[in-house]
Scaffold this motif. Structure first.
Motif, short mmCIF file in Angstrom:
data_model
loop_
_atom_site.label_atom_id
_atom_site.label_comp_id
_atom_site.label_asym_id
_atom_site.label_seq_id
_atom_site.Cartn_x
_atom_site.Cartn_y
_atom_site.Cartn_z
N ALA A 139 -51.07 -59.37 27.36
CA ALA A 139 -50.59 -58.19 28.07
C ALA A 139 -51.35 -57.97 29.37
CB ALA A 139 -50.72 -56.95 27.17
N VAL A 140 -52.66 -58.24 29.35
CA VAL A 140 -53.45 -58.11 30.58
C VAL A 140 -52.99 -59.12 31.62
CG1 VAL A 140 -55.77 -58.32 31.55
CG2 VAL A 140 -55.44 -57.18 29.35
N ILE A 141 -52.75 -60.36 31.20
CA ILE A 141 -52.27 -61.39 32.12
C ILE A 141 -50.90 -61.01 32.68
CG2 ILE A 141 -51.56 -63.80 32.28
CD1 ILE A 141 -53.63 -64.44 30.13
N THR A 142 -50.03 -60.50 31.82
CA THR A 142 -48.69 -60.11 32.27
C THR A 142 -48.75 -58.98 33.29
OG1 THR A 142 -47.80 -60.77 30.11
CG2 THR A 142 -46.43 -59.35 31.48
N GLU A 143 -49.56 -57.96 33.01
CA GLU A 143 -49.67 -56.84 33.94
C GLU A 143 -50.26 -57.28 35.27
OE1 GLU A 143 -48.50 -53.82 33.74
OE2 GLU A 143 -47.61 -54.30 31.79
N ARG A 146 -47.58 -59.17 37.17
CA ARG A 146 -46.55 -58.26 37.67
C ARG A 146 -47.05 -57.46 38.87
NH1 ARG A 146 -45.69 -55.66 33.29
NH2 ARG A 146 -43.94 -56.92 32.56
N ARG A 147 -48.34 -57.17 38.89
CA ARG A 147 -48.89 -56.31 39.94
C ARG A 147 -49.23 -57.08 41.21
NH1 ARG A 147 -52.54 -54.67 37.02
NH2 ARG A 147 -54.28 -55.88 37.81
N LEU A 148 -49.39 -58.41 41.09
CA LEU A 148 -49.85 -59.19 42.24
C LEU A 148 -48.76 -59.31 43.30
CD1 LEU A 148 -51.84 -62.11 40.59
CD2 LEU A 148 -52.74 -60.19 41.87
N SER A 149 -49.21 -59.34 44.53
CA SER A 149 -48.33 -59.57 45.68
C SER A 149 -49.18 -60.18 46.78
CB SER A 149 -47.68 -58.25 46.15
OG SER A 149 -48.68 -57.35 46.61
N GLY A 150 -48.60 -60.35 47.94
CA GLY A 150 -49.34 -60.95 49.04
C GLY A 150 -50.51 -60.11 49.51
N ILE A 157 -58.04 -61.58 36.68
CA ILE A 157 -58.02 -61.04 35.31
C ILE A 157 -59.45 -60.81 34.83
CG2 ILE A 157 -57.34 -61.52 32.93
CD1 ILE A 157 -55.03 -63.15 34.05
N GLY A 158 -60.30 -61.80 34.98
CA GLY A 158 -61.69 -61.67 34.56
C GLY A 158 -61.82 -61.33 33.09
#
Length: 412
Positions: A139-143, A146-150, A157-158
Protein backbone atom coordinates in the motif's frame (compact mmCIF):
# COMPACT_ATOMS: atom_id res chain seq x y z
CA UNK A 1 -17.94 -2.34 -0.90
CA UNK A 2 -17.39 -4.28 -4.13
CA UNK A 3 -13.83 -2.97 -4.32
CA UNK A 4 -13.16 -4.20 -0.78
CA UNK A 5 -14.56 -7.64 -1.56
CA UNK A 6 -12.33 -7.85 -4.64
CA UNK A 7 -9.21 -6.60 -2.90
CA UNK A 8 -6.11 -8.67 -2.29
CA UNK A 9 -6.60 -8.23 1.46
CA UNK A 10 -10.00 -9.91 1.25
CA UNK A 11 -8.55 -12.76 -0.80
CA UNK A 12 -5.71 -13.25 1.66
CA UNK A 13 -8.16 -13.07 4.56
CA UNK A 14 -10.32 -15.76 2.98
CA UNK A 15 -7.26 -17.90 2.33
CA UNK A 16 -5.72 -17.51 5.79
CA UNK A 17 -9.10 -17.85 7.51
CA UNK A 18 -9.95 -21.00 5.55
CA UNK A 19 -6.59 -22.54 6.36
CA UNK A 20 -6.91 -21.74 10.08
CA UNK A 21 -10.51 -22.96 10.18
CA UNK A 22 -9.53 -26.13 8.33
CA UNK A 23 -6.71 -26.74 10.77
CA UNK A 24 -9.04 -26.15 13.75
CA UNK A 25 -11.76 -28.39 12.30
CA UNK A 26 -9.22 -31.11 11.60
CA UNK A 27 -7.94 -30.90 15.17
CA UNK A 28 -11.47 -31.17 16.60
CA UNK A 29 -12.27 -34.12 14.33
CA UNK A 30 -9.03 -35.88 15.26
CA UNK A 31 -9.69 -35.44 19.00
CA UNK A 32 -13.24 -36.83 18.63
CA UNK A 33 -12.09 -39.83 16.60
CA UNK A 34 -9.34 -40.68 19.06
CA UNK A 35 -11.71 -40.34 22.02
CA UNK A 36 -14.41 -42.47 20.40
CA UNK A 37 -11.96 -45.31 19.82
CA UNK A 38 -10.50 -45.31 23.34
CA UNK A 39 -13.12 -43.74 25.59
CA UNK A 40 -15.38 -46.84 25.80
CA UNK A 41 -12.63 -49.14 27.07
CA UNK A 42 -11.25 -46.52 29.48
CA UNK A 43 -14.68 -45.76 31.01
CA UNK A 44 -15.50 -49.48 31.23
CA UNK A 45 -12.24 -50.21 32.99
CA UNK A 46 -12.69 -47.30 35.36
CA UNK A 47 -16.27 -48.29 36.24
CA UNK A 48 -15.33 -51.94 36.66
CA UNK A 49 -12.67 -51.15 39.24
CA UNK A 50 -15.14 -49.32 41.49
CA UNK A 51 -18.31 -51.40 41.04
CA UNK A 52 -19.17 -53.50 44.13
CA UNK A 53 -18.65 -57.20 43.76
CA UNK A 54 -22.07 -58.10 45.35
CA UNK A 55 -24.95 -60.12 44.04
CA UNK A 56 -27.37 -58.04 42.08
CA UNK A 57 -31.09 -58.69 42.60
CA UNK A 58 -33.40 -59.15 39.68
CA UNK A 59 -34.85 -55.65 40.00
CA UNK A 60 -31.38 -54.11 39.35
CA UNK A 61 -31.32 -52.26 42.69
CA UNK A 62 -28.30 -53.08 44.83
CA UNK A 63 -28.90 -52.41 48.53
CA UNK A 64 -26.05 -51.35 50.72
CA UNK A 65 -26.07 -53.68 53.70
CA UNK A 66 -25.18 -52.16 57.00
CA UNK A 67 -21.71 -52.89 58.23
CA UNK A 68 -20.43 -54.15 54.85
CA UNK A 69 -18.23 -52.18 52.41
CA UNK A 70 -18.14 -52.37 48.63
CA UNK A 71 -15.63 -54.74 47.13
CA UNK A 72 -13.98 -53.98 43.75
CA UNK A 73 -14.67 -56.39 40.97
CA UNK A 74 -11.95 -58.91 40.19
CA UNK A 75 -11.19 -61.41 37.47
CA UNK A 76 -12.33 -64.97 37.78
CA UNK A 77 -9.73 -67.72 38.05
CA UNK A 78 -8.95 -69.48 34.76
CA UNK A 79 -11.45 -72.22 33.92
CA UNK A 80 -14.13 -70.84 36.26
CA UNK A 81 -17.56 -70.10 34.74
CA UNK A 82 -19.32 -66.89 35.87
CA UNK A 83 -22.44 -67.26 37.92
CA UNK A 84 -25.78 -65.71 36.89
CA UNK A 85 -25.26 -63.03 39.52
CA UNK A 86 -21.88 -62.15 38.05
CA UNK A 87 -23.32 -61.95 34.53
CA UNK A 88 -26.06 -59.65 35.77
CA UNK A 89 -23.43 -57.51 37.49
CA UNK A 90 -21.38 -57.30 34.23
CA UNK A 91 -24.44 -56.14 32.34
CA UNK A 92 -25.04 -53.38 34.86
CA UNK A 93 -21.42 -52.33 34.56
CA UNK A 94 -21.58 -52.35 30.77
CA UNK A 95 -24.75 -50.25 30.68
CA UNK A 96 -23.21 -47.76 33.06
CA UNK A 97 -20.02 -47.57 30.99
CA UNK A 98 -21.97 -46.98 27.76
CA UNK A 99 -24.08 -44.26 29.38
CA UNK A 100 -21.01 -42.50 30.78
CA UNK A 101 -19.18 -42.71 27.44
CA UNK A 102 -22.15 -41.34 25.49
CA UNK A 103 -22.60 -38.46 27.92
CA UNK A 104 -18.90 -37.60 27.73
CA UNK A 105 -18.87 -37.71 23.92
CA UNK A 106 -22.01 -35.56 23.67
CA UNK A 107 -20.52 -32.98 26.00
CA UNK A 108 -17.21 -33.06 24.11
CA UNK A 109 -18.97 -32.60 20.76
CA UNK A 110 -20.98 -29.65 22.04
CA UNK A 111 -17.95 -27.97 23.58
CA UNK A 112 -15.89 -28.64 20.40
CA UNK A 113 -18.51 -27.04 18.13
CA UNK A 114 -18.74 -23.96 20.35
CA UNK A 115 -14.94 -23.69 20.48
CA UNK A 116 -14.74 -24.17 16.70
CA UNK A 117 -17.25 -21.36 16.13
CA UNK A 118 -15.28 -19.00 18.38
CA UNK A 119 -12.06 -20.11 16.70
CA UNK A 120 -13.57 -19.36 13.26
CA UNK A 121 -14.42 -15.79 14.30
CA UNK A 122 -10.97 -15.32 15.81
CA UNK A 123 -9.33 -16.84 12.71
CA UNK A 124 -11.08 -14.41 10.35
CA UNK A 125 -10.08 -11.44 12.49
CA UNK A 126 -6.48 -12.62 12.75
CA UNK A 127 -6.38 -13.33 9.01
CA UNK A 128 -7.69 -9.82 8.21
CA UNK A 129 -5.14 -8.24 10.54
CA UNK A 130 -2.29 -10.37 9.25
CA UNK A 131 -3.20 -9.71 5.58
CA UNK A 132 -3.29 -5.97 6.26
CA UNK A 133 0.10 -6.10 7.95
CA UNK A 134 1.63 -8.11 5.12
CA UNK A 135 0.18 -5.81 2.42
CA UNK A 136 1.02 -2.57 4.21
CA UNK A 137 4.33 -2.10 2.32
CA UNK A 138 2.49 -2.71 -0.95
CA UNK A 139 0.00 0.00 0.00
CA UNK A 140 2.89 2.38 0.75
CA UNK A 141 4.46 1.62 -2.64
CA UNK A 142 1.12 2.11 -4.38
CA UNK A 143 0.45 5.45 -2.69
CA UNK A 144 3.96 6.67 -3.48
CA UNK A 145 3.63 5.64 -7.13
CA UNK A 146 0.22 7.34 -7.38
CA UNK A 147 1.53 10.54 -5.81
CA UNK A 148 4.70 10.85 -7.91
CA UNK A 149 4.93 13.28 -10.79
CA UNK A 150 7.60 15.31 -12.52
CA UNK A 151 7.64 17.81 -9.64
CA UNK A 152 8.22 15.38 -6.74
CA UNK A 153 10.44 12.68 -8.22
CA UNK A 154 12.76 13.23 -5.25
CA UNK A 155 10.37 11.39 -2.91
CA UNK A 156 11.27 7.82 -1.96
CA UNK A 157 9.53 4.99 -0.14
CA UNK A 158 12.36 4.39 2.33
CA UNK A 159 10.75 1.22 3.71
CA UNK A 160 12.21 0.22 7.09
CA UNK A 161 11.94 -3.41 8.02
CA UNK A 162 13.68 -6.76 8.05
CA UNK A 163 15.10 -8.10 4.79
CA UNK A 164 12.52 -9.83 2.65
CA UNK A 165 10.71 -9.81 -0.68
CA UNK A 166 8.72 -6.64 0.06
CA UNK A 167 11.81 -4.83 1.37
CA UNK A 168 13.67 -5.73 -1.81
CA UNK A 169 10.67 -4.60 -3.88
CA UNK A 170 10.62 -1.21 -2.13
CA UNK A 171 14.40 -0.79 -2.53
CA UNK A 172 14.14 -1.73 -6.21
CA UNK A 173 11.35 0.82 -6.65
CA UNK A 174 13.51 3.50 -4.98
CA UNK A 175 16.40 2.60 -7.28
CA UNK A 176 14.08 2.86 -10.28
CA UNK A 177 13.00 6.31 -9.10
CA UNK A 178 16.65 7.35 -8.85
CA UNK A 179 17.22 6.33 -12.45
CA UNK A 180 14.02 8.01 -13.63
CA UNK A 181 14.98 11.22 -11.82
CA UNK A 182 18.39 11.16 -13.46
CA UNK A 183 16.83 10.56 -16.88
CA UNK A 184 14.27 13.34 -16.45
CA UNK A 185 16.98 15.71 -15.28
CA UNK A 186 19.16 14.75 -18.24
CA UNK A 187 16.27 15.30 -20.65
CA UNK A 188 15.55 18.72 -19.20
CA UNK A 189 19.20 19.72 -19.43
CA UNK A 190 19.35 18.34 -22.96
CA UNK A 191 16.29 20.33 -24.05
CA UNK A 192 17.62 23.52 -22.47
CA UNK A 193 21.10 23.07 -23.95
CA UNK A 194 19.72 22.18 -27.38
CA UNK A 195 17.52 25.26 -27.36
CA UNK A 196 20.50 27.40 -26.36
CA UNK A 197 22.77 25.86 -29.00
CA UNK A 198 20.16 26.34 -31.73
CA UNK A 199 19.29 29.87 -30.63
CA UNK A 200 22.88 31.11 -30.73
CA UNK A 201 23.44 30.70 -34.51
CA UNK A 202 20.01 32.16 -35.20
CA UNK A 203 20.92 35.21 -33.14
CA UNK A 204 24.22 35.53 -35.01
CA UNK A 205 22.47 35.28 -38.38
CA UNK A 206 19.90 37.87 -37.37
CA UNK A 207 22.54 40.28 -36.09
CA UNK A 208 24.63 39.84 -39.22
CA UNK A 209 21.64 40.50 -41.44
CA UNK A 210 20.29 43.47 -39.51
CA UNK A 211 23.55 45.19 -38.65
CA UNK A 212 26.03 44.05 -41.26
CA UNK A 213 23.66 44.52 -44.19
CA UNK A 214 21.99 47.70 -42.98
CA UNK A 215 21.91 50.58 -45.41
CA UNK A 216 23.97 50.13 -48.56
CA UNK A 217 27.02 48.07 -47.50
CA UNK A 218 30.10 47.79 -49.65
CA UNK A 219 30.59 44.63 -51.73
CA UNK A 220 33.56 43.57 -49.57
CA UNK A 221 31.40 43.84 -46.44
CA UNK A 222 28.60 41.87 -48.09
CA UNK A 223 31.10 39.16 -48.99
CA UNK A 224 32.33 38.96 -45.38
CA UNK A 225 28.77 38.82 -44.07
CA UNK A 226 27.98 36.14 -46.62
CA UNK A 227 30.92 34.03 -45.49
CA UNK A 228 29.88 34.52 -41.88
CA UNK A 229 26.31 33.47 -42.57
CA UNK A 230 27.48 30.40 -44.48
CA UNK A 231 29.79 29.42 -41.61
CA UNK A 232 26.95 29.81 -39.10
CA UNK A 233 24.64 27.80 -41.35
CA UNK A 234 27.27 25.04 -41.60
CA UNK A 235 27.61 25.01 -37.83
CA UNK A 236 23.84 24.78 -37.40
CA UNK A 237 23.65 21.99 -39.98
CA UNK A 238 26.38 20.07 -38.17
CA UNK A 239 24.54 20.53 -34.87
CA UNK A 240 21.27 19.28 -36.32
CA UNK A 241 23.03 16.29 -37.89
CA UNK A 242 24.65 15.49 -34.55
CA UNK A 243 21.29 15.67 -32.78
CA UNK A 244 19.75 13.37 -35.39
CA UNK A 245 22.64 10.93 -35.03
CA UNK A 246 22.24 10.97 -31.25
CA UNK A 247 18.51 10.27 -31.61
CA UNK A 248 19.13 7.43 -34.07
CA UNK A 249 21.72 5.79 -31.83
CA UNK A 250 19.37 6.00 -28.83
CA UNK A 251 16.74 4.03 -30.75
CA UNK A 252 19.04 1.00 -31.05
CA UNK A 253 20.16 -1.03 -34.03
CA UNK A 254 17.86 -1.77 -36.94
CA UNK A 255 20.27 -4.25 -38.51
CA UNK A 256 23.58 -5.83 -37.55
CA UNK A 257 26.39 -7.45 -39.47
CA UNK A 258 30.08 -8.20 -38.84
CA UNK A 259 32.21 -5.05 -39.01
CA UNK A 260 36.00 -5.04 -39.25
CA UNK A 261 36.88 -2.42 -36.65
CA UNK A 262 40.60 -2.46 -37.47
CA UNK A 263 39.98 -1.60 -41.13
CA UNK A 264 37.27 0.92 -40.19
CA UNK A 265 39.60 2.67 -37.75
CA UNK A 266 42.41 2.76 -40.29
CA UNK A 267 40.08 4.34 -42.86
CA UNK A 268 38.87 6.97 -40.41
CA UNK A 269 42.45 7.82 -39.45
CA UNK A 270 43.19 8.82 -43.03
CA UNK A 271 40.17 11.16 -43.07
CA UNK A 272 41.04 13.03 -39.85
CA UNK A 273 43.62 15.87 -40.18
CA UNK A 274 46.49 14.82 -37.90
CA UNK A 275 49.44 16.48 -39.63
CA UNK A 276 50.53 18.40 -36.54
CA UNK A 277 50.28 15.38 -34.26
CA UNK A 278 52.03 12.07 -33.76
CA UNK A 279 49.69 9.18 -34.39
CA UNK A 280 50.56 5.82 -32.82
CA UNK A 281 48.38 2.98 -33.96
CA UNK A 282 48.30 -0.66 -33.00
CA UNK A 283 45.40 -2.13 -34.94
CA UNK A 284 45.05 -5.82 -34.14
CA UNK A 285 42.29 -7.82 -35.87
CA UNK A 286 38.91 -7.03 -34.34
CA UNK A 287 35.49 -7.83 -35.76
CA UNK A 288 32.30 -6.85 -33.98
CA UNK A 289 28.63 -7.25 -34.83
CA UNK A 290 26.78 -3.99 -35.35
CA UNK A 291 25.89 -1.13 -37.66
CA UNK A 292 28.85 -0.07 -39.79
CA UNK A 293 27.57 3.49 -40.25
CA UNK A 294 27.09 4.09 -36.52
CA UNK A 295 30.43 2.48 -35.70
CA UNK A 296 32.05 4.75 -38.26
CA UNK A 297 30.56 7.79 -36.52
CA UNK A 298 31.78 6.41 -33.19
CA UNK A 299 35.39 6.08 -34.36
CA UNK A 300 35.25 9.44 -36.20
CA UNK A 301 33.96 11.27 -33.12
CA UNK A 302 36.63 9.68 -30.92
CA UNK A 303 39.42 10.66 -33.34
CA UNK A 304 38.02 14.15 -33.90
CA UNK A 305 37.74 14.70 -30.16
CA UNK A 306 41.33 13.43 -29.66
CA UNK A 307 42.65 15.79 -32.34
CA UNK A 308 40.56 18.84 -31.42
CA UNK A 309 41.42 18.73 -27.72
CA UNK A 310 45.13 18.05 -28.20
CA UNK A 311 48.12 20.35 -28.05
CA UNK A 312 50.66 21.27 -30.75
CA UNK A 313 53.09 18.41 -31.19
CA UNK A 314 50.90 16.14 -29.11
CA UNK A 315 50.14 12.47 -29.59
CA UNK A 316 47.11 10.35 -30.48
CA UNK A 317 47.23 6.62 -29.77
CA UNK A 318 44.71 4.23 -31.34
CA UNK A 319 44.59 0.55 -30.36
CA UNK A 320 42.32 -2.34 -31.30
CA UNK A 321 42.74 -5.76 -29.72
CA UNK A 322 41.44 -9.22 -30.49
CA UNK A 323 39.83 -9.22 -27.03
CA UNK A 324 37.21 -6.78 -28.30
CA UNK A 325 38.68 -3.50 -27.04
CA UNK A 326 39.03 -0.21 -28.95
CA UNK A 327 41.13 2.45 -27.21
CA UNK A 328 41.76 6.05 -28.26
CA UNK A 329 44.10 8.13 -26.11
CA UNK A 330 45.34 11.68 -26.62
CA UNK A 331 47.53 14.22 -24.92
CA UNK A 332 46.15 17.62 -24.04
CA UNK A 333 45.04 19.79 -21.15
CA UNK A 334 44.82 18.22 -17.71
CA UNK A 335 41.32 17.03 -16.83
CA UNK A 336 40.07 16.48 -13.30
CA UNK A 337 38.98 12.84 -12.83
CA UNK A 338 35.69 14.02 -11.36
CA UNK A 339 34.88 15.94 -14.54
CA UNK A 340 35.21 12.92 -16.85
CA UNK A 341 31.64 11.52 -16.39
CA UNK A 342 30.25 14.99 -17.08
CA UNK A 343 32.00 15.09 -20.46
CA UNK A 344 29.89 12.11 -21.61
CA UNK A 345 26.69 14.13 -21.29
CA UNK A 346 25.28 16.10 -24.24
CA UNK A 347 26.47 19.72 -24.65
CA UNK A 348 29.07 19.32 -21.90
CA UNK A 349 32.54 20.70 -22.55
CA UNK A 350 35.73 20.83 -20.54
CA UNK A 351 35.65 24.64 -20.63
CA UNK A 352 33.00 27.24 -21.25
CA UNK A 353 32.00 27.78 -24.86
CA UNK A 354 33.73 30.66 -26.62
CA UNK A 355 31.82 30.45 -29.95
CA UNK A 356 34.99 30.09 -31.98
CA UNK A 357 35.46 28.24 -35.25
CA UNK A 358 35.86 24.47 -34.92
CA UNK A 359 34.77 24.46 -31.29
CA UNK A 360 32.06 21.83 -31.71
CA UNK A 361 28.69 21.46 -30.05
CA UNK A 362 29.77 19.24 -27.17
CA UNK A 363 27.97 16.18 -28.55
CA UNK A 364 30.96 14.09 -29.65
CA UNK A 365 31.48 11.93 -26.56
CA UNK A 366 27.75 11.71 -25.81
CA UNK A 367 27.22 10.29 -29.32
CA UNK A 368 30.05 7.83 -28.67
CA UNK A 369 28.42 6.75 -25.42
CA UNK A 370 25.01 6.37 -27.10
CA UNK A 371 26.38 4.27 -29.98
CA UNK A 372 28.33 2.16 -27.49
CA UNK A 373 25.14 1.45 -25.53
CA UNK A 374 23.33 0.52 -28.74
CA UNK A 375 26.05 -2.07 -29.46
CA UNK A 376 26.18 -3.37 -25.88
CA UNK A 377 29.74 -2.08 -25.46
CA UNK A 378 31.16 -0.99 -22.12
CA UNK A 379 32.68 2.51 -22.23
CA UNK A 380 35.45 3.57 -19.86
CA UNK A 381 36.86 7.11 -19.93
CA UNK A 382 39.87 8.09 -17.81
CA UNK A 383 41.81 11.31 -17.44
CA UNK A 384 45.52 10.96 -18.23
CA UNK A 385 47.90 12.13 -15.50
CA UNK A 386 50.72 14.63 -15.89
CA UNK A 387 52.69 15.39 -17.95
CA UNK A 388 50.66 14.08 -20.90
CA UNK A 389 47.17 15.10 -19.83
CA UNK A 390 44.25 14.51 -22.13
CA UNK A 391 41.80 11.62 -22.10
CA UNK A 392 41.77 7.87 -22.70
CA UNK A 393 38.53 6.30 -23.93
CA UNK A 394 38.20 2.50 -24.08
CA UNK A 395 35.31 0.53 -25.55
CA UNK A 396 34.93 -3.17 -24.78
CA UNK A 397 32.58 -4.86 -27.24
CA UNK A 398 30.74 -8.05 -26.24
CA UNK A 399 31.81 -11.41 -27.69
CA UNK A 400 34.30 -10.17 -30.29
CA UNK A 401 34.83 -12.33 -33.36
CA UNK A 402 38.51 -13.10 -33.81
CA UNK A 403 39.71 -13.12 -37.38
CA UNK A 404 43.06 -14.12 -38.82
CA UNK A 405 44.46 -10.97 -40.29
CA UNK A 406 47.75 -9.16 -40.14
CA UNK A 407 47.84 -6.46 -37.49
CA UNK A 408 48.50 -2.90 -38.65
CA UNK A 409 51.13 -1.24 -36.50
CA UNK A 410 53.09 1.89 -37.06
CA UNK A 411 53.81 5.48 -36.15
CA UNK A 412 53.77 8.60 -38.20
Amino acid sequence: MRAVLRSERTRLTALYGALLLLAGGGLVALVNVLLRTGLQSRVSGAVTTVMPGLPVPSDGVTPLPSGRAFEPAHKLPPGTAPTPEQIAQWRVTQNLSDAAARAALQELTLVSLVALALFAVLSVWLAWWMAGRVLRPVAVITETARRLSGENLHERIGLHGPPGELKRLADTFDGMLDRIQDLVGAQRRFAANAAHELRTPLAVQRAAAEIGLAGEPEPEKVARIRERLIAVADSSEHLVESLLLLAVSEEGLESSRPVDMAALTAAELTAVPTAALTVVRDLAPLTVTGDATLLGHLVRNLLTNAVRHNRPGGRVRVVTSAEGVLTVSNTGPLIEPGDVPRLLEPFRRRAERRHTAGEGAGLGLSIVASIARAHGARLLAEANPEPDGGLTVSLRFPAPHRVRQTAVRGER
